[in-house]
Design an enzyme around this catalytic site. Structure first.
Site, PDB file in Angstrom:
ATOM      1  N   GLU A 113       0.845  -1.207   0.000  1.00 44.28           N
ATOM      2  CA  GLU A 113       0.000   0.000   0.000  1.00 44.28           C
ATOM      3  C   GLU A 113       0.867   1.239   0.000  1.00 44.28           C
ATOM      4  O   GLU A 113       2.023   1.185   0.412  1.00 44.28           O
ATOM      5  CB  GLU A 113      -0.804   0.072   1.317  1.00 44.28           C
ATOM      6  CG  GLU A 113      -1.803  -1.000   1.487  1.00 44.28           C
ATOM      7  CD  GLU A 113      -2.225  -1.181   2.943  1.00 44.28           C
ATOM      8  OE1 GLU A 113      -1.820  -0.364   3.804  1.00 44.28           O
ATOM      9  OE2 GLU A 113      -2.951  -2.131   3.205  1.00 44.28           O
ATOM     10  N   LYS A 115       2.265   4.629   1.613  1.00 43.39           N
ATOM     11  CA  LYS A 115       2.400   5.108   2.997  1.00 43.39           C
ATOM     12  C   LYS A 115       1.956   6.566   3.000  1.00 43.39           C
ATOM     13  O   LYS A 115       2.655   7.444   2.510  1.00 43.39           O
ATOM     14  CB  LYS A 115       3.828   4.970   3.508  1.00 43.39           C
ATOM     15  CG  LYS A 115       3.927   5.425   4.949  1.00 43.39           C
ATOM     16  CD  LYS A 115       5.249   5.082   5.580  1.00 43.39           C
ATOM     17  CE  LYS A 115       5.224   5.323   7.078  1.00 43.39           C
ATOM     18  NZ  LYS A 115       4.978   6.722   7.435  1.00 43.39           N
ATOM     19  N   ASP A 117       1.166  10.288   4.013  1.00 45.31           N
ATOM     20  CA  ASP A 117       1.883  11.249   4.847  1.00 45.31           C
ATOM     21  C   ASP A 117       0.861  12.141   5.546  1.00 45.31           C
ATOM     22  O   ASP A 117       0.660  13.291   5.183  1.00 45.31           O
ATOM     23  CB  ASP A 117       2.828  12.074   3.963  1.00 45.31           C
ATOM     24  CG  ASP A 117       3.895  12.756   4.789  1.00 45.31           C
ATOM     25  OD1 ASP A 117       3.958  12.496   6.003  1.00 45.31           O
ATOM     26  OD2 ASP A 117       4.655  13.552   4.222  1.00 45.31           O
ATOM     27  N   TYR A 223      -6.461   1.778   6.796  1.00 44.38           N
ATOM     28  CA  TYR A 223      -5.424   0.814   6.441  1.00 44.38           C
ATOM     29  C   TYR A 223      -5.357  -0.395   7.384  1.00 44.38           C
ATOM     30  O   TYR A 223      -4.436  -1.192   7.298  1.00 44.38           O
ATOM     31  CB  TYR A 223      -4.047   1.454   6.294  1.00 44.38           C
ATOM     32  CG  TYR A 223      -3.569   2.272   7.471  1.00 44.38           C
ATOM     33  CD1 TYR A 223      -3.402   1.697   8.715  1.00 44.38           C
ATOM     34  CD2 TYR A 223      -3.262   3.612   7.321  1.00 44.38           C
ATOM     35  CE1 TYR A 223      -2.955   2.442   9.785  1.00 44.38           C
ATOM     36  CE2 TYR A 223      -2.814   4.369   8.382  1.00 44.38           C
ATOM     37  CZ  TYR A 223      -2.663   3.780   9.616  1.00 44.38           C
ATOM     38  OH  TYR A 223      -2.225   4.515  10.664  1.00 44.38           O
ATOM     39  N   LYS A 312      10.711   3.637   2.659  1.00 46.56           N
ATOM     40  CA  LYS A 312      10.585   5.081   2.442  1.00 46.56           C
ATOM     41  C   LYS A 312      11.211   5.495   1.118  1.00 46.56           C
ATOM     42  O   LYS A 312      12.212   4.921   0.687  1.00 46.56           O
ATOM     43  CB  LYS A 312      11.310   5.841   3.561  1.00 46.56           C
ATOM     44  CG  LYS A 312      10.733   5.628   4.948  1.00 46.56           C
ATOM     45  CD  LYS A 312       9.434   6.374   5.092  1.00 46.56           C
ATOM     46  CE  LYS A 312       9.076   6.703   6.514  1.00 46.56           C
ATOM     47  NZ  LYS A 312       9.888   7.629   7.211  1.00 46.56           N
ATOM     48  N   CYS A 406      31.952  27.559  26.952  1.00 44.30           N
ATOM     49  CA  CYS A 406      30.527  27.438  26.638  1.00 44.30           C
ATOM     50  C   CYS A 406      30.002  28.817  26.240  1.00 44.30           C
ATOM     51  O   CYS A 406      30.146  29.773  26.995  1.00 44.30           O
ATOM     52  CB  CYS A 406      29.762  26.916  27.850  1.00 44.30           C
ATOM     53  SG  CYS A 406      27.973  27.005  27.644  1.00 44.30           S
ATOM     54  N   CYS A 409      27.271  30.000  29.123  1.00 44.95           N
ATOM     55  CA  CYS A 409      27.612  30.332  30.509  1.00 44.95           C
ATOM     56  C   CYS A 409      29.098  30.635  30.684  1.00 44.95           C
ATOM     57  O   CYS A 409      29.528  30.998  31.774  1.00 44.95           O
ATOM     58  CB  CYS A 409      27.193  29.204  31.441  1.00 44.95           C
ATOM     59  SG  CYS A 409      28.215  27.732  31.265  1.00 44.95           S
ATOM     60  N   CYS A 424      29.742  21.288  27.662  1.00 40.13           N
ATOM     61  CA  CYS A 424      29.939  22.289  28.704  1.00 40.13           C
ATOM     62  C   CYS A 424      29.901  21.528  30.015  1.00 40.13           C
ATOM     63  O   CYS A 424      29.009  20.708  30.247  1.00 40.13           O
ATOM     64  CB  CYS A 424      28.807  23.299  28.644  1.00 40.13           C
ATOM     65  SG  CYS A 424      28.600  24.244  30.148  1.00 40.13           S
ATOM     66  N   CYS A 430      24.642  25.895  34.089  1.00 38.97           N
ATOM     67  CA  CYS A 430      24.592  26.532  32.772  1.00 38.97           C
ATOM     68  C   CYS A 430      23.122  26.741  32.382  1.00 38.97           C
ATOM     69  O   CYS A 430      22.345  25.788  32.352  1.00 38.97           O
ATOM     70  CB  CYS A 430      25.287  25.640  31.742  1.00 38.97           C
ATOM     71  SG  CYS A 430      25.046  26.188  30.049  1.00 38.97           S
TER      72      CYS A 430
HETATM   73  S1  IVH Z   1      -0.047   0.193   9.054  1.00 37.04           S
HETATM   74  C1  IVH Z   1       1.116  -1.396  13.074  1.00 37.04           C
HETATM   75  N1  IVH Z   1      -0.360   1.257   6.696  1.00 37.04           N
HETATM   76  O1  IVH Z   1       2.703   5.124   9.279  1.00 37.04           O
HETATM   77  C2  IVH Z   1       1.179  -0.072  12.485  1.00 37.04           C
HETATM   78  N2  IVH Z   1       0.468   2.650   8.419  1.00 37.04           N
HETATM   79  O2  IVH Z   1       5.101   4.485  10.995  1.00 37.04           O
HETATM   80  C3  IVH Z   1      -0.006   0.124  11.640  1.00 37.04           C
HETATM   81  N3  IVH Z   1       0.882   4.953   7.751  1.00 37.04           N
HETATM   82  O3  IVH Z   1       1.407   5.714  12.439  1.00 37.04           O
HETATM   83  C4  IVH Z   1       0.299   1.000  10.547  1.00 37.04           C
HETATM   84  N4  IVH Z   1       0.250   4.736   5.670  1.00 37.04           N
HETATM   85  O4  IVH Z   1       0.088   6.625  10.523  1.00 37.04           O
HETATM   86  C5  IVH Z   1       0.031   1.466   7.949  1.00 37.04           C
HETATM   87  N5  IVH Z   1      -0.722   2.051   4.555  1.00 37.04           N
HETATM   88  C6  IVH Z   1      -0.334   2.272   5.810  1.00 37.04           C
HETATM   89  C7  IVH Z   1       0.107   3.527   6.264  1.00 37.04           C
HETATM   90  C8  IVH Z   1       0.513   3.674   7.583  1.00 37.04           C
HETATM   91  C9  IVH Z   1       0.711   5.574   6.583  1.00 37.04           C
HETATM   92  C10 IVH Z   1       1.436   5.602   8.969  1.00 37.04           C
HETATM   93  C11 IVH Z   1       0.618   5.385  10.196  1.00 37.04           C
HETATM   94  C12 IVH Z   1       1.565   4.970  11.278  1.00 37.04           C
HETATM   95  C13 IVH Z   1       2.882   5.228  10.662  1.00 37.04           C
HETATM   96  C14 IVH Z   1       3.807   4.153  11.149  1.00 37.04           C
END
Ligand code: IVH
Length: 669
Positions: A113, A115, A117, A223, A312, A406, A409, A424, A430
Site C-alpha cells: 500500500e 504510505k 503522509d 489501512y 521510504k 561554553c 555560561c 559544557c 549553565c
Molecule cells: S499500518 C502497526 N499502513 O505510518 C502499524 N500505516 O510508521 C499500523 N501509515 O502511524 C500502521 N500509511 O500513521 C500502515 N498504509 C499504511 C500507512 C501507515 C501511513 C502511517 C501510520 C503509522 C505510521 C507508522
C-alpha cells in the site's frame, strides 16, 4: 405526523450519506450538486423544526459543533503502533529474508500500500454507528477528536453493517487539491499559509472548534482493523481492506497483493513514478505479510509489528548557502554546531537551520560559512547538510572554529575520550542546560506540563525563578503572570498544568529526570523492575544490568546521576512538592497500556487451534487476567467445544461469550 417526519428524516439521512459515499469515496457522483444541496437543506429544515429528532450520526452534524475547551484523553483498546522503516533496497530485502526465515516459506505473499503522509487515527463504531475518533498520541493514549472527525466527509457515520464493535485504523490527510485551495483562501484573507498538506491536516484535526475543521476538507483512508467483537474478519490483510471498503471506508485504490522481493520492489518503483500525480502526499510504501495467521506467528518487536515495514522514498534534497554557523547548547551540555541557512523549500517545508552534529562531522564534510550546500530533509527528521559543493566555494568562505568556552555560561568545555562531542561541564549551573532539562522534564512523555514552552522556560531560568524542576512547584500566580507574554489566564492555566503533573507514574518520573542514555522505554523497564523510587535510588551497577535493555553504559550513567548529591536533592524536593504515582502503574507501568489490560477472561471447553494453556499465555501477554471461574467481574467467556456449566453461568450473568474465531481476533492487533 411525527412518524412520517421521522421516516422522511431517516430516508434523507441515508440518501445523503449514500451520495457522500459516491461523491467522496467512489469518486462517482450520482446526482448534481444542486440536487444534493436540496436534499441537505430539506434535512436541515426538518431537523430544525423537530430538534427532538436530531441525532449525532446525521450528515448535518458534519458541519461542526460548539467549540471544546480541551480534548479529552482516550485509551486505545489496542495500542497504535508504528512501523519499522527500510531506507534502502537492501533494508527492504533484509526484511523479506527475515520473513522467509521466520515463516519457513520460499516466497511470501505481501499486501502492499502507499504510505500516507498524514496523521494516524483510530475510529470506533458500536452497532455500526460512529462513536469515537482519536489521534494516535503516544500509541496508548490519544486525544478525543470525535467532533472534528465527524466533519470529515469520507468517514462513515454509519457502517453498511451493524457490527457490534469495531476499531478502524487509518490516516487523516489533506488532498493536494484541497491544500492548494486552502492556501489560496488563506492568502486571500491575509492569513498564514500552511507549509504542506500534512501540517495543514494536523492543524485542522487539532482544532477545538470543529466548525473550522469542517471548512478544511480533510480526507481519510483506512489501512487496518484494531479490536473487533461479534464479527469474523477475513483471513488476509488484502481481504480485510476490501471488507473495510464494503463497510463504507475509503481504502487506497493503489493497494495490491504481490509475491516476494521482486513483487514489492516493482511496486515501490511503480508507485514512486506515480507519486507526483497521486492526489495525496505519500512518503513511501508499506509491505505487510498478507496472511493474518502468518502475521500472528510473527508478532511484534517493541512498538512495531514484525510483519510489516515502511519502505521510504529517498529524502528530498535542495541547494542553499550557509549564512553562519552557531553553537547550540543542549540539555546534556553538548555543544552542537548549527548552520544558519538561506531559507530553502525542501521535503515540504522551508528550512533555515541544519544540525552539523559535532566538530568531527563539520571537519569531515568541510563545511564553511559562505559555502553552497545540499540540504536533506525526510519526514519529520531534522534537516541535515549532505555535502558541500566545493566548486561553488567563494574565496572568502570562513572556517568555523569550535569555542573554547561554553557560549552560554562561559564554563569550561571538554571532550570525553570516546566521544566526538564537546560538552559544557557546568551542568545545571549553565542556563542552557537548565532550560533543556526543564523542557525535557515538562515534555509530553515526561511530566506532561502543557503550556511550559521554551519562551517561558527561558524567562524562568534567566530571572532565576527556577533552578531545578522542583522549583516549578513553588511558582505563584503573581510571579508567573509577571512574565512576558503571560496574562493572568495563561498563568493560571499553567499553574493548573503544573499541579496536575504532580500525579504521575514512576516511569514518567524516571524518564523526566533526564538521566543520560535513559529513554522512555528504559525508564519504563526500570520502573517495572524496581517498583519504588527508593529501590531505584539504591540500585548499583550490577543490579541495574539485570534490567532488560540496560547494559554497562546505561548502568554507569544512572549510577553517576544518582551519586550526584545535587540530583538526589532535586528528587527529594520533588517528593516534598507532593509528586505521587499510582501504585499499580508503578509496579507494571507497561502492562496497563497493553490492549487487554483490566479485562478478565475465562476459558472453557476445547479449543481446536491451541490448548487452553496457550490461549491463556497469549491473553496474559496482551495484559488480560485469565480466571478459572465465571463471576460478575468476568468480561469475556471464551467457549470452545463442549463448554458446560461455565457457559450456562456466563449466559445467566450476561457475560459476553466468544467463540474461538472471535478469540483469535484479539490476537491480531
Ligand atoms: S499500518 C502497526 N499502513 O505510518 C502499524 N500505516 O510508521 C499500523 N501509515 O502511524 C500502521 N500509511 O500513521 C500502515 N498504509 C499504511 C500507512 C501507515 C501511513 C502511517 C501510520 C503509522 C505510521 C507508522
Amino acid at each position: 405526523m411525527n412518524s412520517s417526519v421521522l421516516d422522511r428524516i431517516n430516508f434523507l439521512r441515508a440518501e445523503i450519506e449514500r451520495h457522500n459515499q459516491h461523491y467522496y469515496v467512489l469518486d462517482a457522483p450520482l446526482i448534481s450538486d444542486v440536487e444534493y444541496d436540496q436534499l441537505f437543506r430539506e434535512l436541515q429544515h426538518l431537523e430544525a423544526q423537530h430538534p427532538e429528532l436530531q441525532s449525532p450520526d446525521s450528515p448535518t452534524q458534519r458541519i461542526g459543533a460548539s467549540p471544546l475547551k480541551s480534548f479529552a484523553e482516550v485509551v486505545h483498546r489496542t495500542p497504535m503502533l508504528s512501523l519499522q522503516n527500510a531506507l534502502s533496497e537492501d533494508e527492504a530485502r533484509a526484511f523479506d529474508t527475515r520473513m522467509v526465515q521466520a515463516l519457513g516459506e520460499a516466497e511470501i505473499e505481501y499486501a502492499v500500500e502507499p504510505k500516507f503522509d498524514g496523521l494516524a487515527i483510530s475510529l470506533t463504531y458500536e452497532q455500526g454507528v460512529f462513536k469515537q475518533g482519536a489521534t494516535r498520541g503516544d500509541g496508548s493514549f490519544g486525544e478525543d477528536v470525535t467532533q472534528n472527525l465527524r466533519t470529515v466527509r469520507t468517514i462513515p457515520l454509519r457502517l453498511h453493517r451493524n457490527i457490534p464493535f469495531i476499531e478502524v485504523r487509518g490516516e487523516v490527510l489533506m488532498m493536494k487539491r484541497d491544500f492548494a485551495e486552502l492556501n489560496r483562501q488563506q492568502g486571500e484573507s491575509g492569513e498564514k499559509l500552511f507549509v504542506n498538506p500534512r501540517n495543514a491536516a494536523a492543524g485542522s484535526l487539532r482544532q477545538l472548534d470543529s466548525r473550522i475543521t469542517a471548512q478544511r476538507h480533510l480526507s481519510f483512508f483506512a489501512y487496518g482493523v484494531g479490536a473487533v467483537t461479534g464479527e469474523t474478519l477475513p483471513t488476509t490483510h488484502a481481504a480485510q481492506m476490501t471488507f473495510l471498503h464494503e463497510l463504507g471506508f475509503p481504502v487506497p485504490l493503489e493497494r495490491r497483493v504481490v509475491k516476494g522481493i521482486q513483487g514489492f520492489l516493482a511496486y515501490y518503483h511503480a508507485i514512486g513514478a506515480q507519486r507526483p500525480s497521486l492526489p495525496y502526499d505519500i512518503d513511501g510504501v508499506v509491505y505487510k505479510v498478507n496472511a493474518i495467521a502468518q502475521q500472528e506467528h510473527l508478532g511484534f518487536v517493541s512498538r512495531a509489528p514484525r510483519f510489516a515495514i515502511a519502505h521510504k522514498f529517498p529524502a528530498e534534497e535542495a541547494l542553499t548557502t550557509v549564512l553562519d554557523i552557531e553553537i547550540q547548547v543542549g540539555r546534556t551540555g553538548a555543544l552542537t554546531p548549527v548552520a544558519r541557512l538561506a531559507p530553502v523549500f525542501v521535503g515540504g517545508v522551508t528550512v533555515t537551520n541544519a544540525t552539523l552534529h559535532n566538530e568531527d562531522e563539520l571537519r569531515r564534510k568541510d563545511i564553511r560559512i559562505g559555502d553552497t550546500v545540499s540540504v536533506r530533509r525526510a519526514g519529520d527528521v531534522i534537516p541535515e547538510v549532505v555535502r558541500v559543493l566545493l566548486e561553488k566555494r567563494p574565496p572568502d568562505a570562513r572556517e568555523f572554529v569550535m569555542p573554547q568556552q561554553c557560549p552560554v555560561c562561559g564554563g569550561q568545555v571538554s571532550k570525553q575520550a570516546d566521544e566526538a562531542i564537546l560538552r559544557c561541564s557546568s551542568g545545571l549551573y549553565c542556563p542552557a542546560q537548565r532550560s533543556g532539562a526543564l523542557l525535557h522534564f515538562a515534555s509530553r512523555r515526561a511530566l506532561n506540563i502543557e503550556g511550559l514552552g521554551d519562551k517561558i522556560v527561558e524567562q524562568l531560568v534567566e530571572s532565576e525563578m527556577v533552578h531545578t524542576p522542583a522549583d516549578l512547584y513553588n511558582l505563584s500566580l503573581k510571579k508567573l503572570a509577571a512574565l512576558e507574554r503571560m496574562g493572568e489566564k495563561s498563568a493560571s492555566n499553567l499553574l493548573g498544568a503544573i499541579e496536575r503533573s504532580k500525579s504521575t507514574t514512576l516511569a514518567r518520573l524516571i524518564y523526566a529526570l533526564g538521566i543520560r542514555n535513559v529513554g522512555e522505554a528504559t525508564a519504563k523497564e526500570l520502573a517495572r523492575h524496581y517498583a519504588t523510587l527508593d529501590n531505584f535510588m539504591q540500585a548499583d551497577s550490577e543490579s541495574l544490568q539485570a534490567v532488560s535493555d540496560v547494559g554497562p553504559i546505561v548502568a554507569q550513567s544512572i549510577v553517576s546521576f544518582l551519586s550526584e548529591p545535587h540530583n538526589r536533592e532535586v528528587i527529594a524536593q520533588l517528593r516534598n512538592a507532593g509528586l505521587s504515582w499510582n501504585k499499580t502503574e508503578q509496579a507494571g507501568d507497561i502492562s496497563h497500556t497493553l490492549p487487554l489490560a483490566g479485562k478478565t477472561f475465562v476459558l472453557t471447553g476445547t479449543l481446536s487451534g491451541m490448548s487452553r494453556e496457550e490461549a491463556k499465555e497469549k491473553l496474559e501477554a496482551l495484559g488480560a487476567h485469565v480466571s478459572g471461574s465465571v463471576s460478575q467481574k468476568t468480561d469475556y467467556l471464551v467457549a470452545g467445544d463442549e463448554a458446560g456449566s461455565k457457559l450456562t453461568k456466563a449466559r445467566a450473568l450476561n457475560v459476553q461469550v466468544l467463540d474461538e474465531q472471535q478469540l483469535l481476533q484479539f490476537f491480531h492487533i
